[in-house]
Design a protein around this motif. Structure first.
Motif, short mmCIF file in Angstrom:
data_model
loop_
_atom_site.label_atom_id
_atom_site.label_comp_id
_atom_site.label_asym_id
_atom_site.label_seq_id
_atom_site.Cartn_x
_atom_site.Cartn_y
_atom_site.Cartn_z
N VAL A 1 0.82 -1.22 0.00
CA VAL A 1 0.00 0.00 0.00
C VAL A 1 0.84 1.26 0.00
CG1 VAL A 1 -2.00 -1.13 1.06
CG2 VAL A 1 -0.29 -0.01 2.53
N GLY A 2 2.15 1.11 0.18
CA GLY A 2 3.04 2.26 0.14
C GLY A 2 4.49 1.80 0.07
N ALA A 3 5.32 2.66 -0.49
CA ALA A 3 6.75 2.36 -0.59
C ALA A 3 7.54 3.65 -0.50
CB ALA A 3 7.06 1.64 -1.89
N ALA A 4 8.72 3.54 0.05
CA ALA A 4 9.63 4.69 0.13
C ALA A 4 11.04 4.18 -0.17
CB ALA A 4 9.58 5.34 1.51
N GLN A 5 11.79 4.98 -0.91
CA GLN A 5 13.15 4.61 -1.26
C GLN A 5 14.08 5.78 -1.00
OE1 GLN A 5 10.97 5.06 -4.14
NE2 GLN A 5 9.95 3.12 -3.80
N TYR A 6 15.34 5.47 -0.72
CA TYR A 6 16.34 6.52 -0.74
C TYR A 6 17.41 6.14 -1.75
CZ TYR A 6 19.76 4.12 2.37
OH TYR A 6 20.67 3.26 2.92
N PHE A 7 17.96 7.18 -2.37
CA PHE A 7 19.02 7.05 -3.36
C PHE A 7 20.14 8.00 -2.93
CE2 PHE A 7 14.95 6.29 -5.37
CZ PHE A 7 15.16 5.10 -6.07
N ARG A 8 21.29 7.44 -2.57
CA ARG A 8 22.41 8.26 -2.11
C ARG A 8 22.83 9.23 -3.21
NH1 ARG A 8 26.04 7.62 1.97
NH2 ARG A 8 25.51 5.43 2.27
N SER A 9 23.13 10.46 -2.82
CA SER A 9 23.59 11.49 -3.75
C SER A 9 25.03 11.20 -4.17
CB SER A 9 23.53 12.87 -3.08
OG SER A 9 24.17 13.83 -3.87
N SER A 10 25.31 11.28 -5.47
CA SER A 10 26.69 11.08 -5.94
C SER A 10 27.56 12.29 -5.62
CB SER A 10 26.70 10.79 -7.44
OG SER A 10 26.13 11.87 -8.14
N LYS A 11 26.96 13.45 -5.49
CA LYS A 11 27.72 14.67 -5.19
C LYS A 11 27.93 14.87 -3.69
CE LYS A 11 26.30 17.17 -9.29
NZ LYS A 11 25.64 18.35 -9.83
N HIS A 12 26.98 14.38 -2.89
CA HIS A 12 27.04 14.55 -1.43
C HIS A 12 26.79 13.18 -0.80
CE1 HIS A 12 26.96 18.86 -2.10
NE2 HIS A 12 25.93 18.67 -2.91
N PRO A 13 27.84 12.39 -0.54
CA PRO A 13 27.67 11.02 -0.06
C PRO A 13 26.94 10.89 1.27
CG PRO A 13 29.96 11.44 -0.66
CD PRO A 13 29.23 12.74 -0.77
N ASP A 14 26.87 11.97 2.04
CA ASP A 14 26.13 11.89 3.30
C ASP A 14 24.67 12.33 3.13
OD1 ASP A 14 26.75 14.55 2.84
OD2 ASP A 14 27.11 15.01 4.96
N GLY A 15 24.24 12.56 1.90
CA GLY A 15 22.86 12.95 1.61
C GLY A 15 22.21 11.97 0.66
N ALA A 16 20.91 12.00 0.61
CA ALA A 16 20.16 11.12 -0.28
C ALA A 16 18.86 11.78 -0.68
CB ALA A 16 19.87 9.79 0.40
N GLU A 17 18.36 11.39 -1.83
CA GLU A 17 17.03 11.80 -2.26
C GLU A 17 16.08 10.68 -1.87
OE1 GLU A 17 16.57 13.09 -6.28
OE2 GLU A 17 18.54 14.05 -6.29
N ILE A 18 14.87 11.07 -1.52
CA ILE A 18 13.87 10.06 -1.18
C ILE A 18 12.68 10.16 -2.13
CG2 ILE A 18 14.53 9.93 1.24
CD1 ILE A 18 12.00 11.55 1.91
N ALA A 19 11.97 9.07 -2.23
CA ALA A 19 10.75 9.02 -3.02
C ALA A 19 9.74 8.20 -2.23
CB ALA A 19 11.03 8.36 -4.37
#
Length: 160
Positions: free
Chosen positions: A110-128
């Motif tokens: 019923v729901g999903a969330a993902q993170y994708f580590r940023s290639s420019k900022h390894p300590d950051g990530a984008e989420i969806a």
């Protein structure tokens, strides 16, 4: 978004062991619909959270196809009529810098969330985050993001 769950820096080896223990590729394959929590915190009893793996591609495909055109537009910022097998596989892939968590009601995602580590900022990530229209405004997305932030912190990610 800053992740507050970080208490102390850890080594890459420690992060890798924790990620593998929590949701890594070395984790045993879980039967469809089986509840496998990503960590020990209590969750909403109306749905179970577990890490997604490539074997969940059919669940992800079903969830994405159930989203209304409006929800698809809000998620992707463009009109999306269908999803390729490669796109679906990317959402449930498990690997360095990427993790996916799903909320299941019975055997239905019923729901999903993902993170994708940023290639420019390894300590950051984008989420969806994707939540079925029928389950929006019920706390599913918030629980998914919370779970994702706990797991991301263990992977050395300090902010989304």
């Amino acid at each position: 978004m800053h992740i507050d769950a970080i208490s102390a820096p850890s080594t890459a080896k420690t992060r890798a062991r924790r990620a593998e223990a929590d949701c890594g590729s070395a984790a045993p394959v879980v039967a469809v619909g089986a509840f496998r929590p990503c960590h020990d915190e209590a969750t909403d009893p109306t749905f179970g959270l577990r890490c997604l793996t490539p074997t969940d591609a059919h669940h992800m495909k079903d969830l994405l196809e159930r989203l209304s055109p409006h929800s698809r537009y809000l998620r992707y910022l463009r009109l999306v009529r269908s999803f390729s097998a490669a796109e679906i596989a990317r959402f449930v892939a498990v690997g360095p810098g990427h993790l996916a968590v799903g909320a299941f009601e019975g055997d239905v995602l019923v729901g999903a969330a993902q993170y994708f580590r940023s290639s420019k900022h390894p300590d950051g990530a984008e989420i969806a985050v994707e939540v079925a229209d029928s389950h929006q405004r019920r706390g599913v997305g918030a629980q998914l993001v919370h779970e994702l932030s706990v797991l991301a912190a263990g992977d050395g990610i300090t902010h989304f």
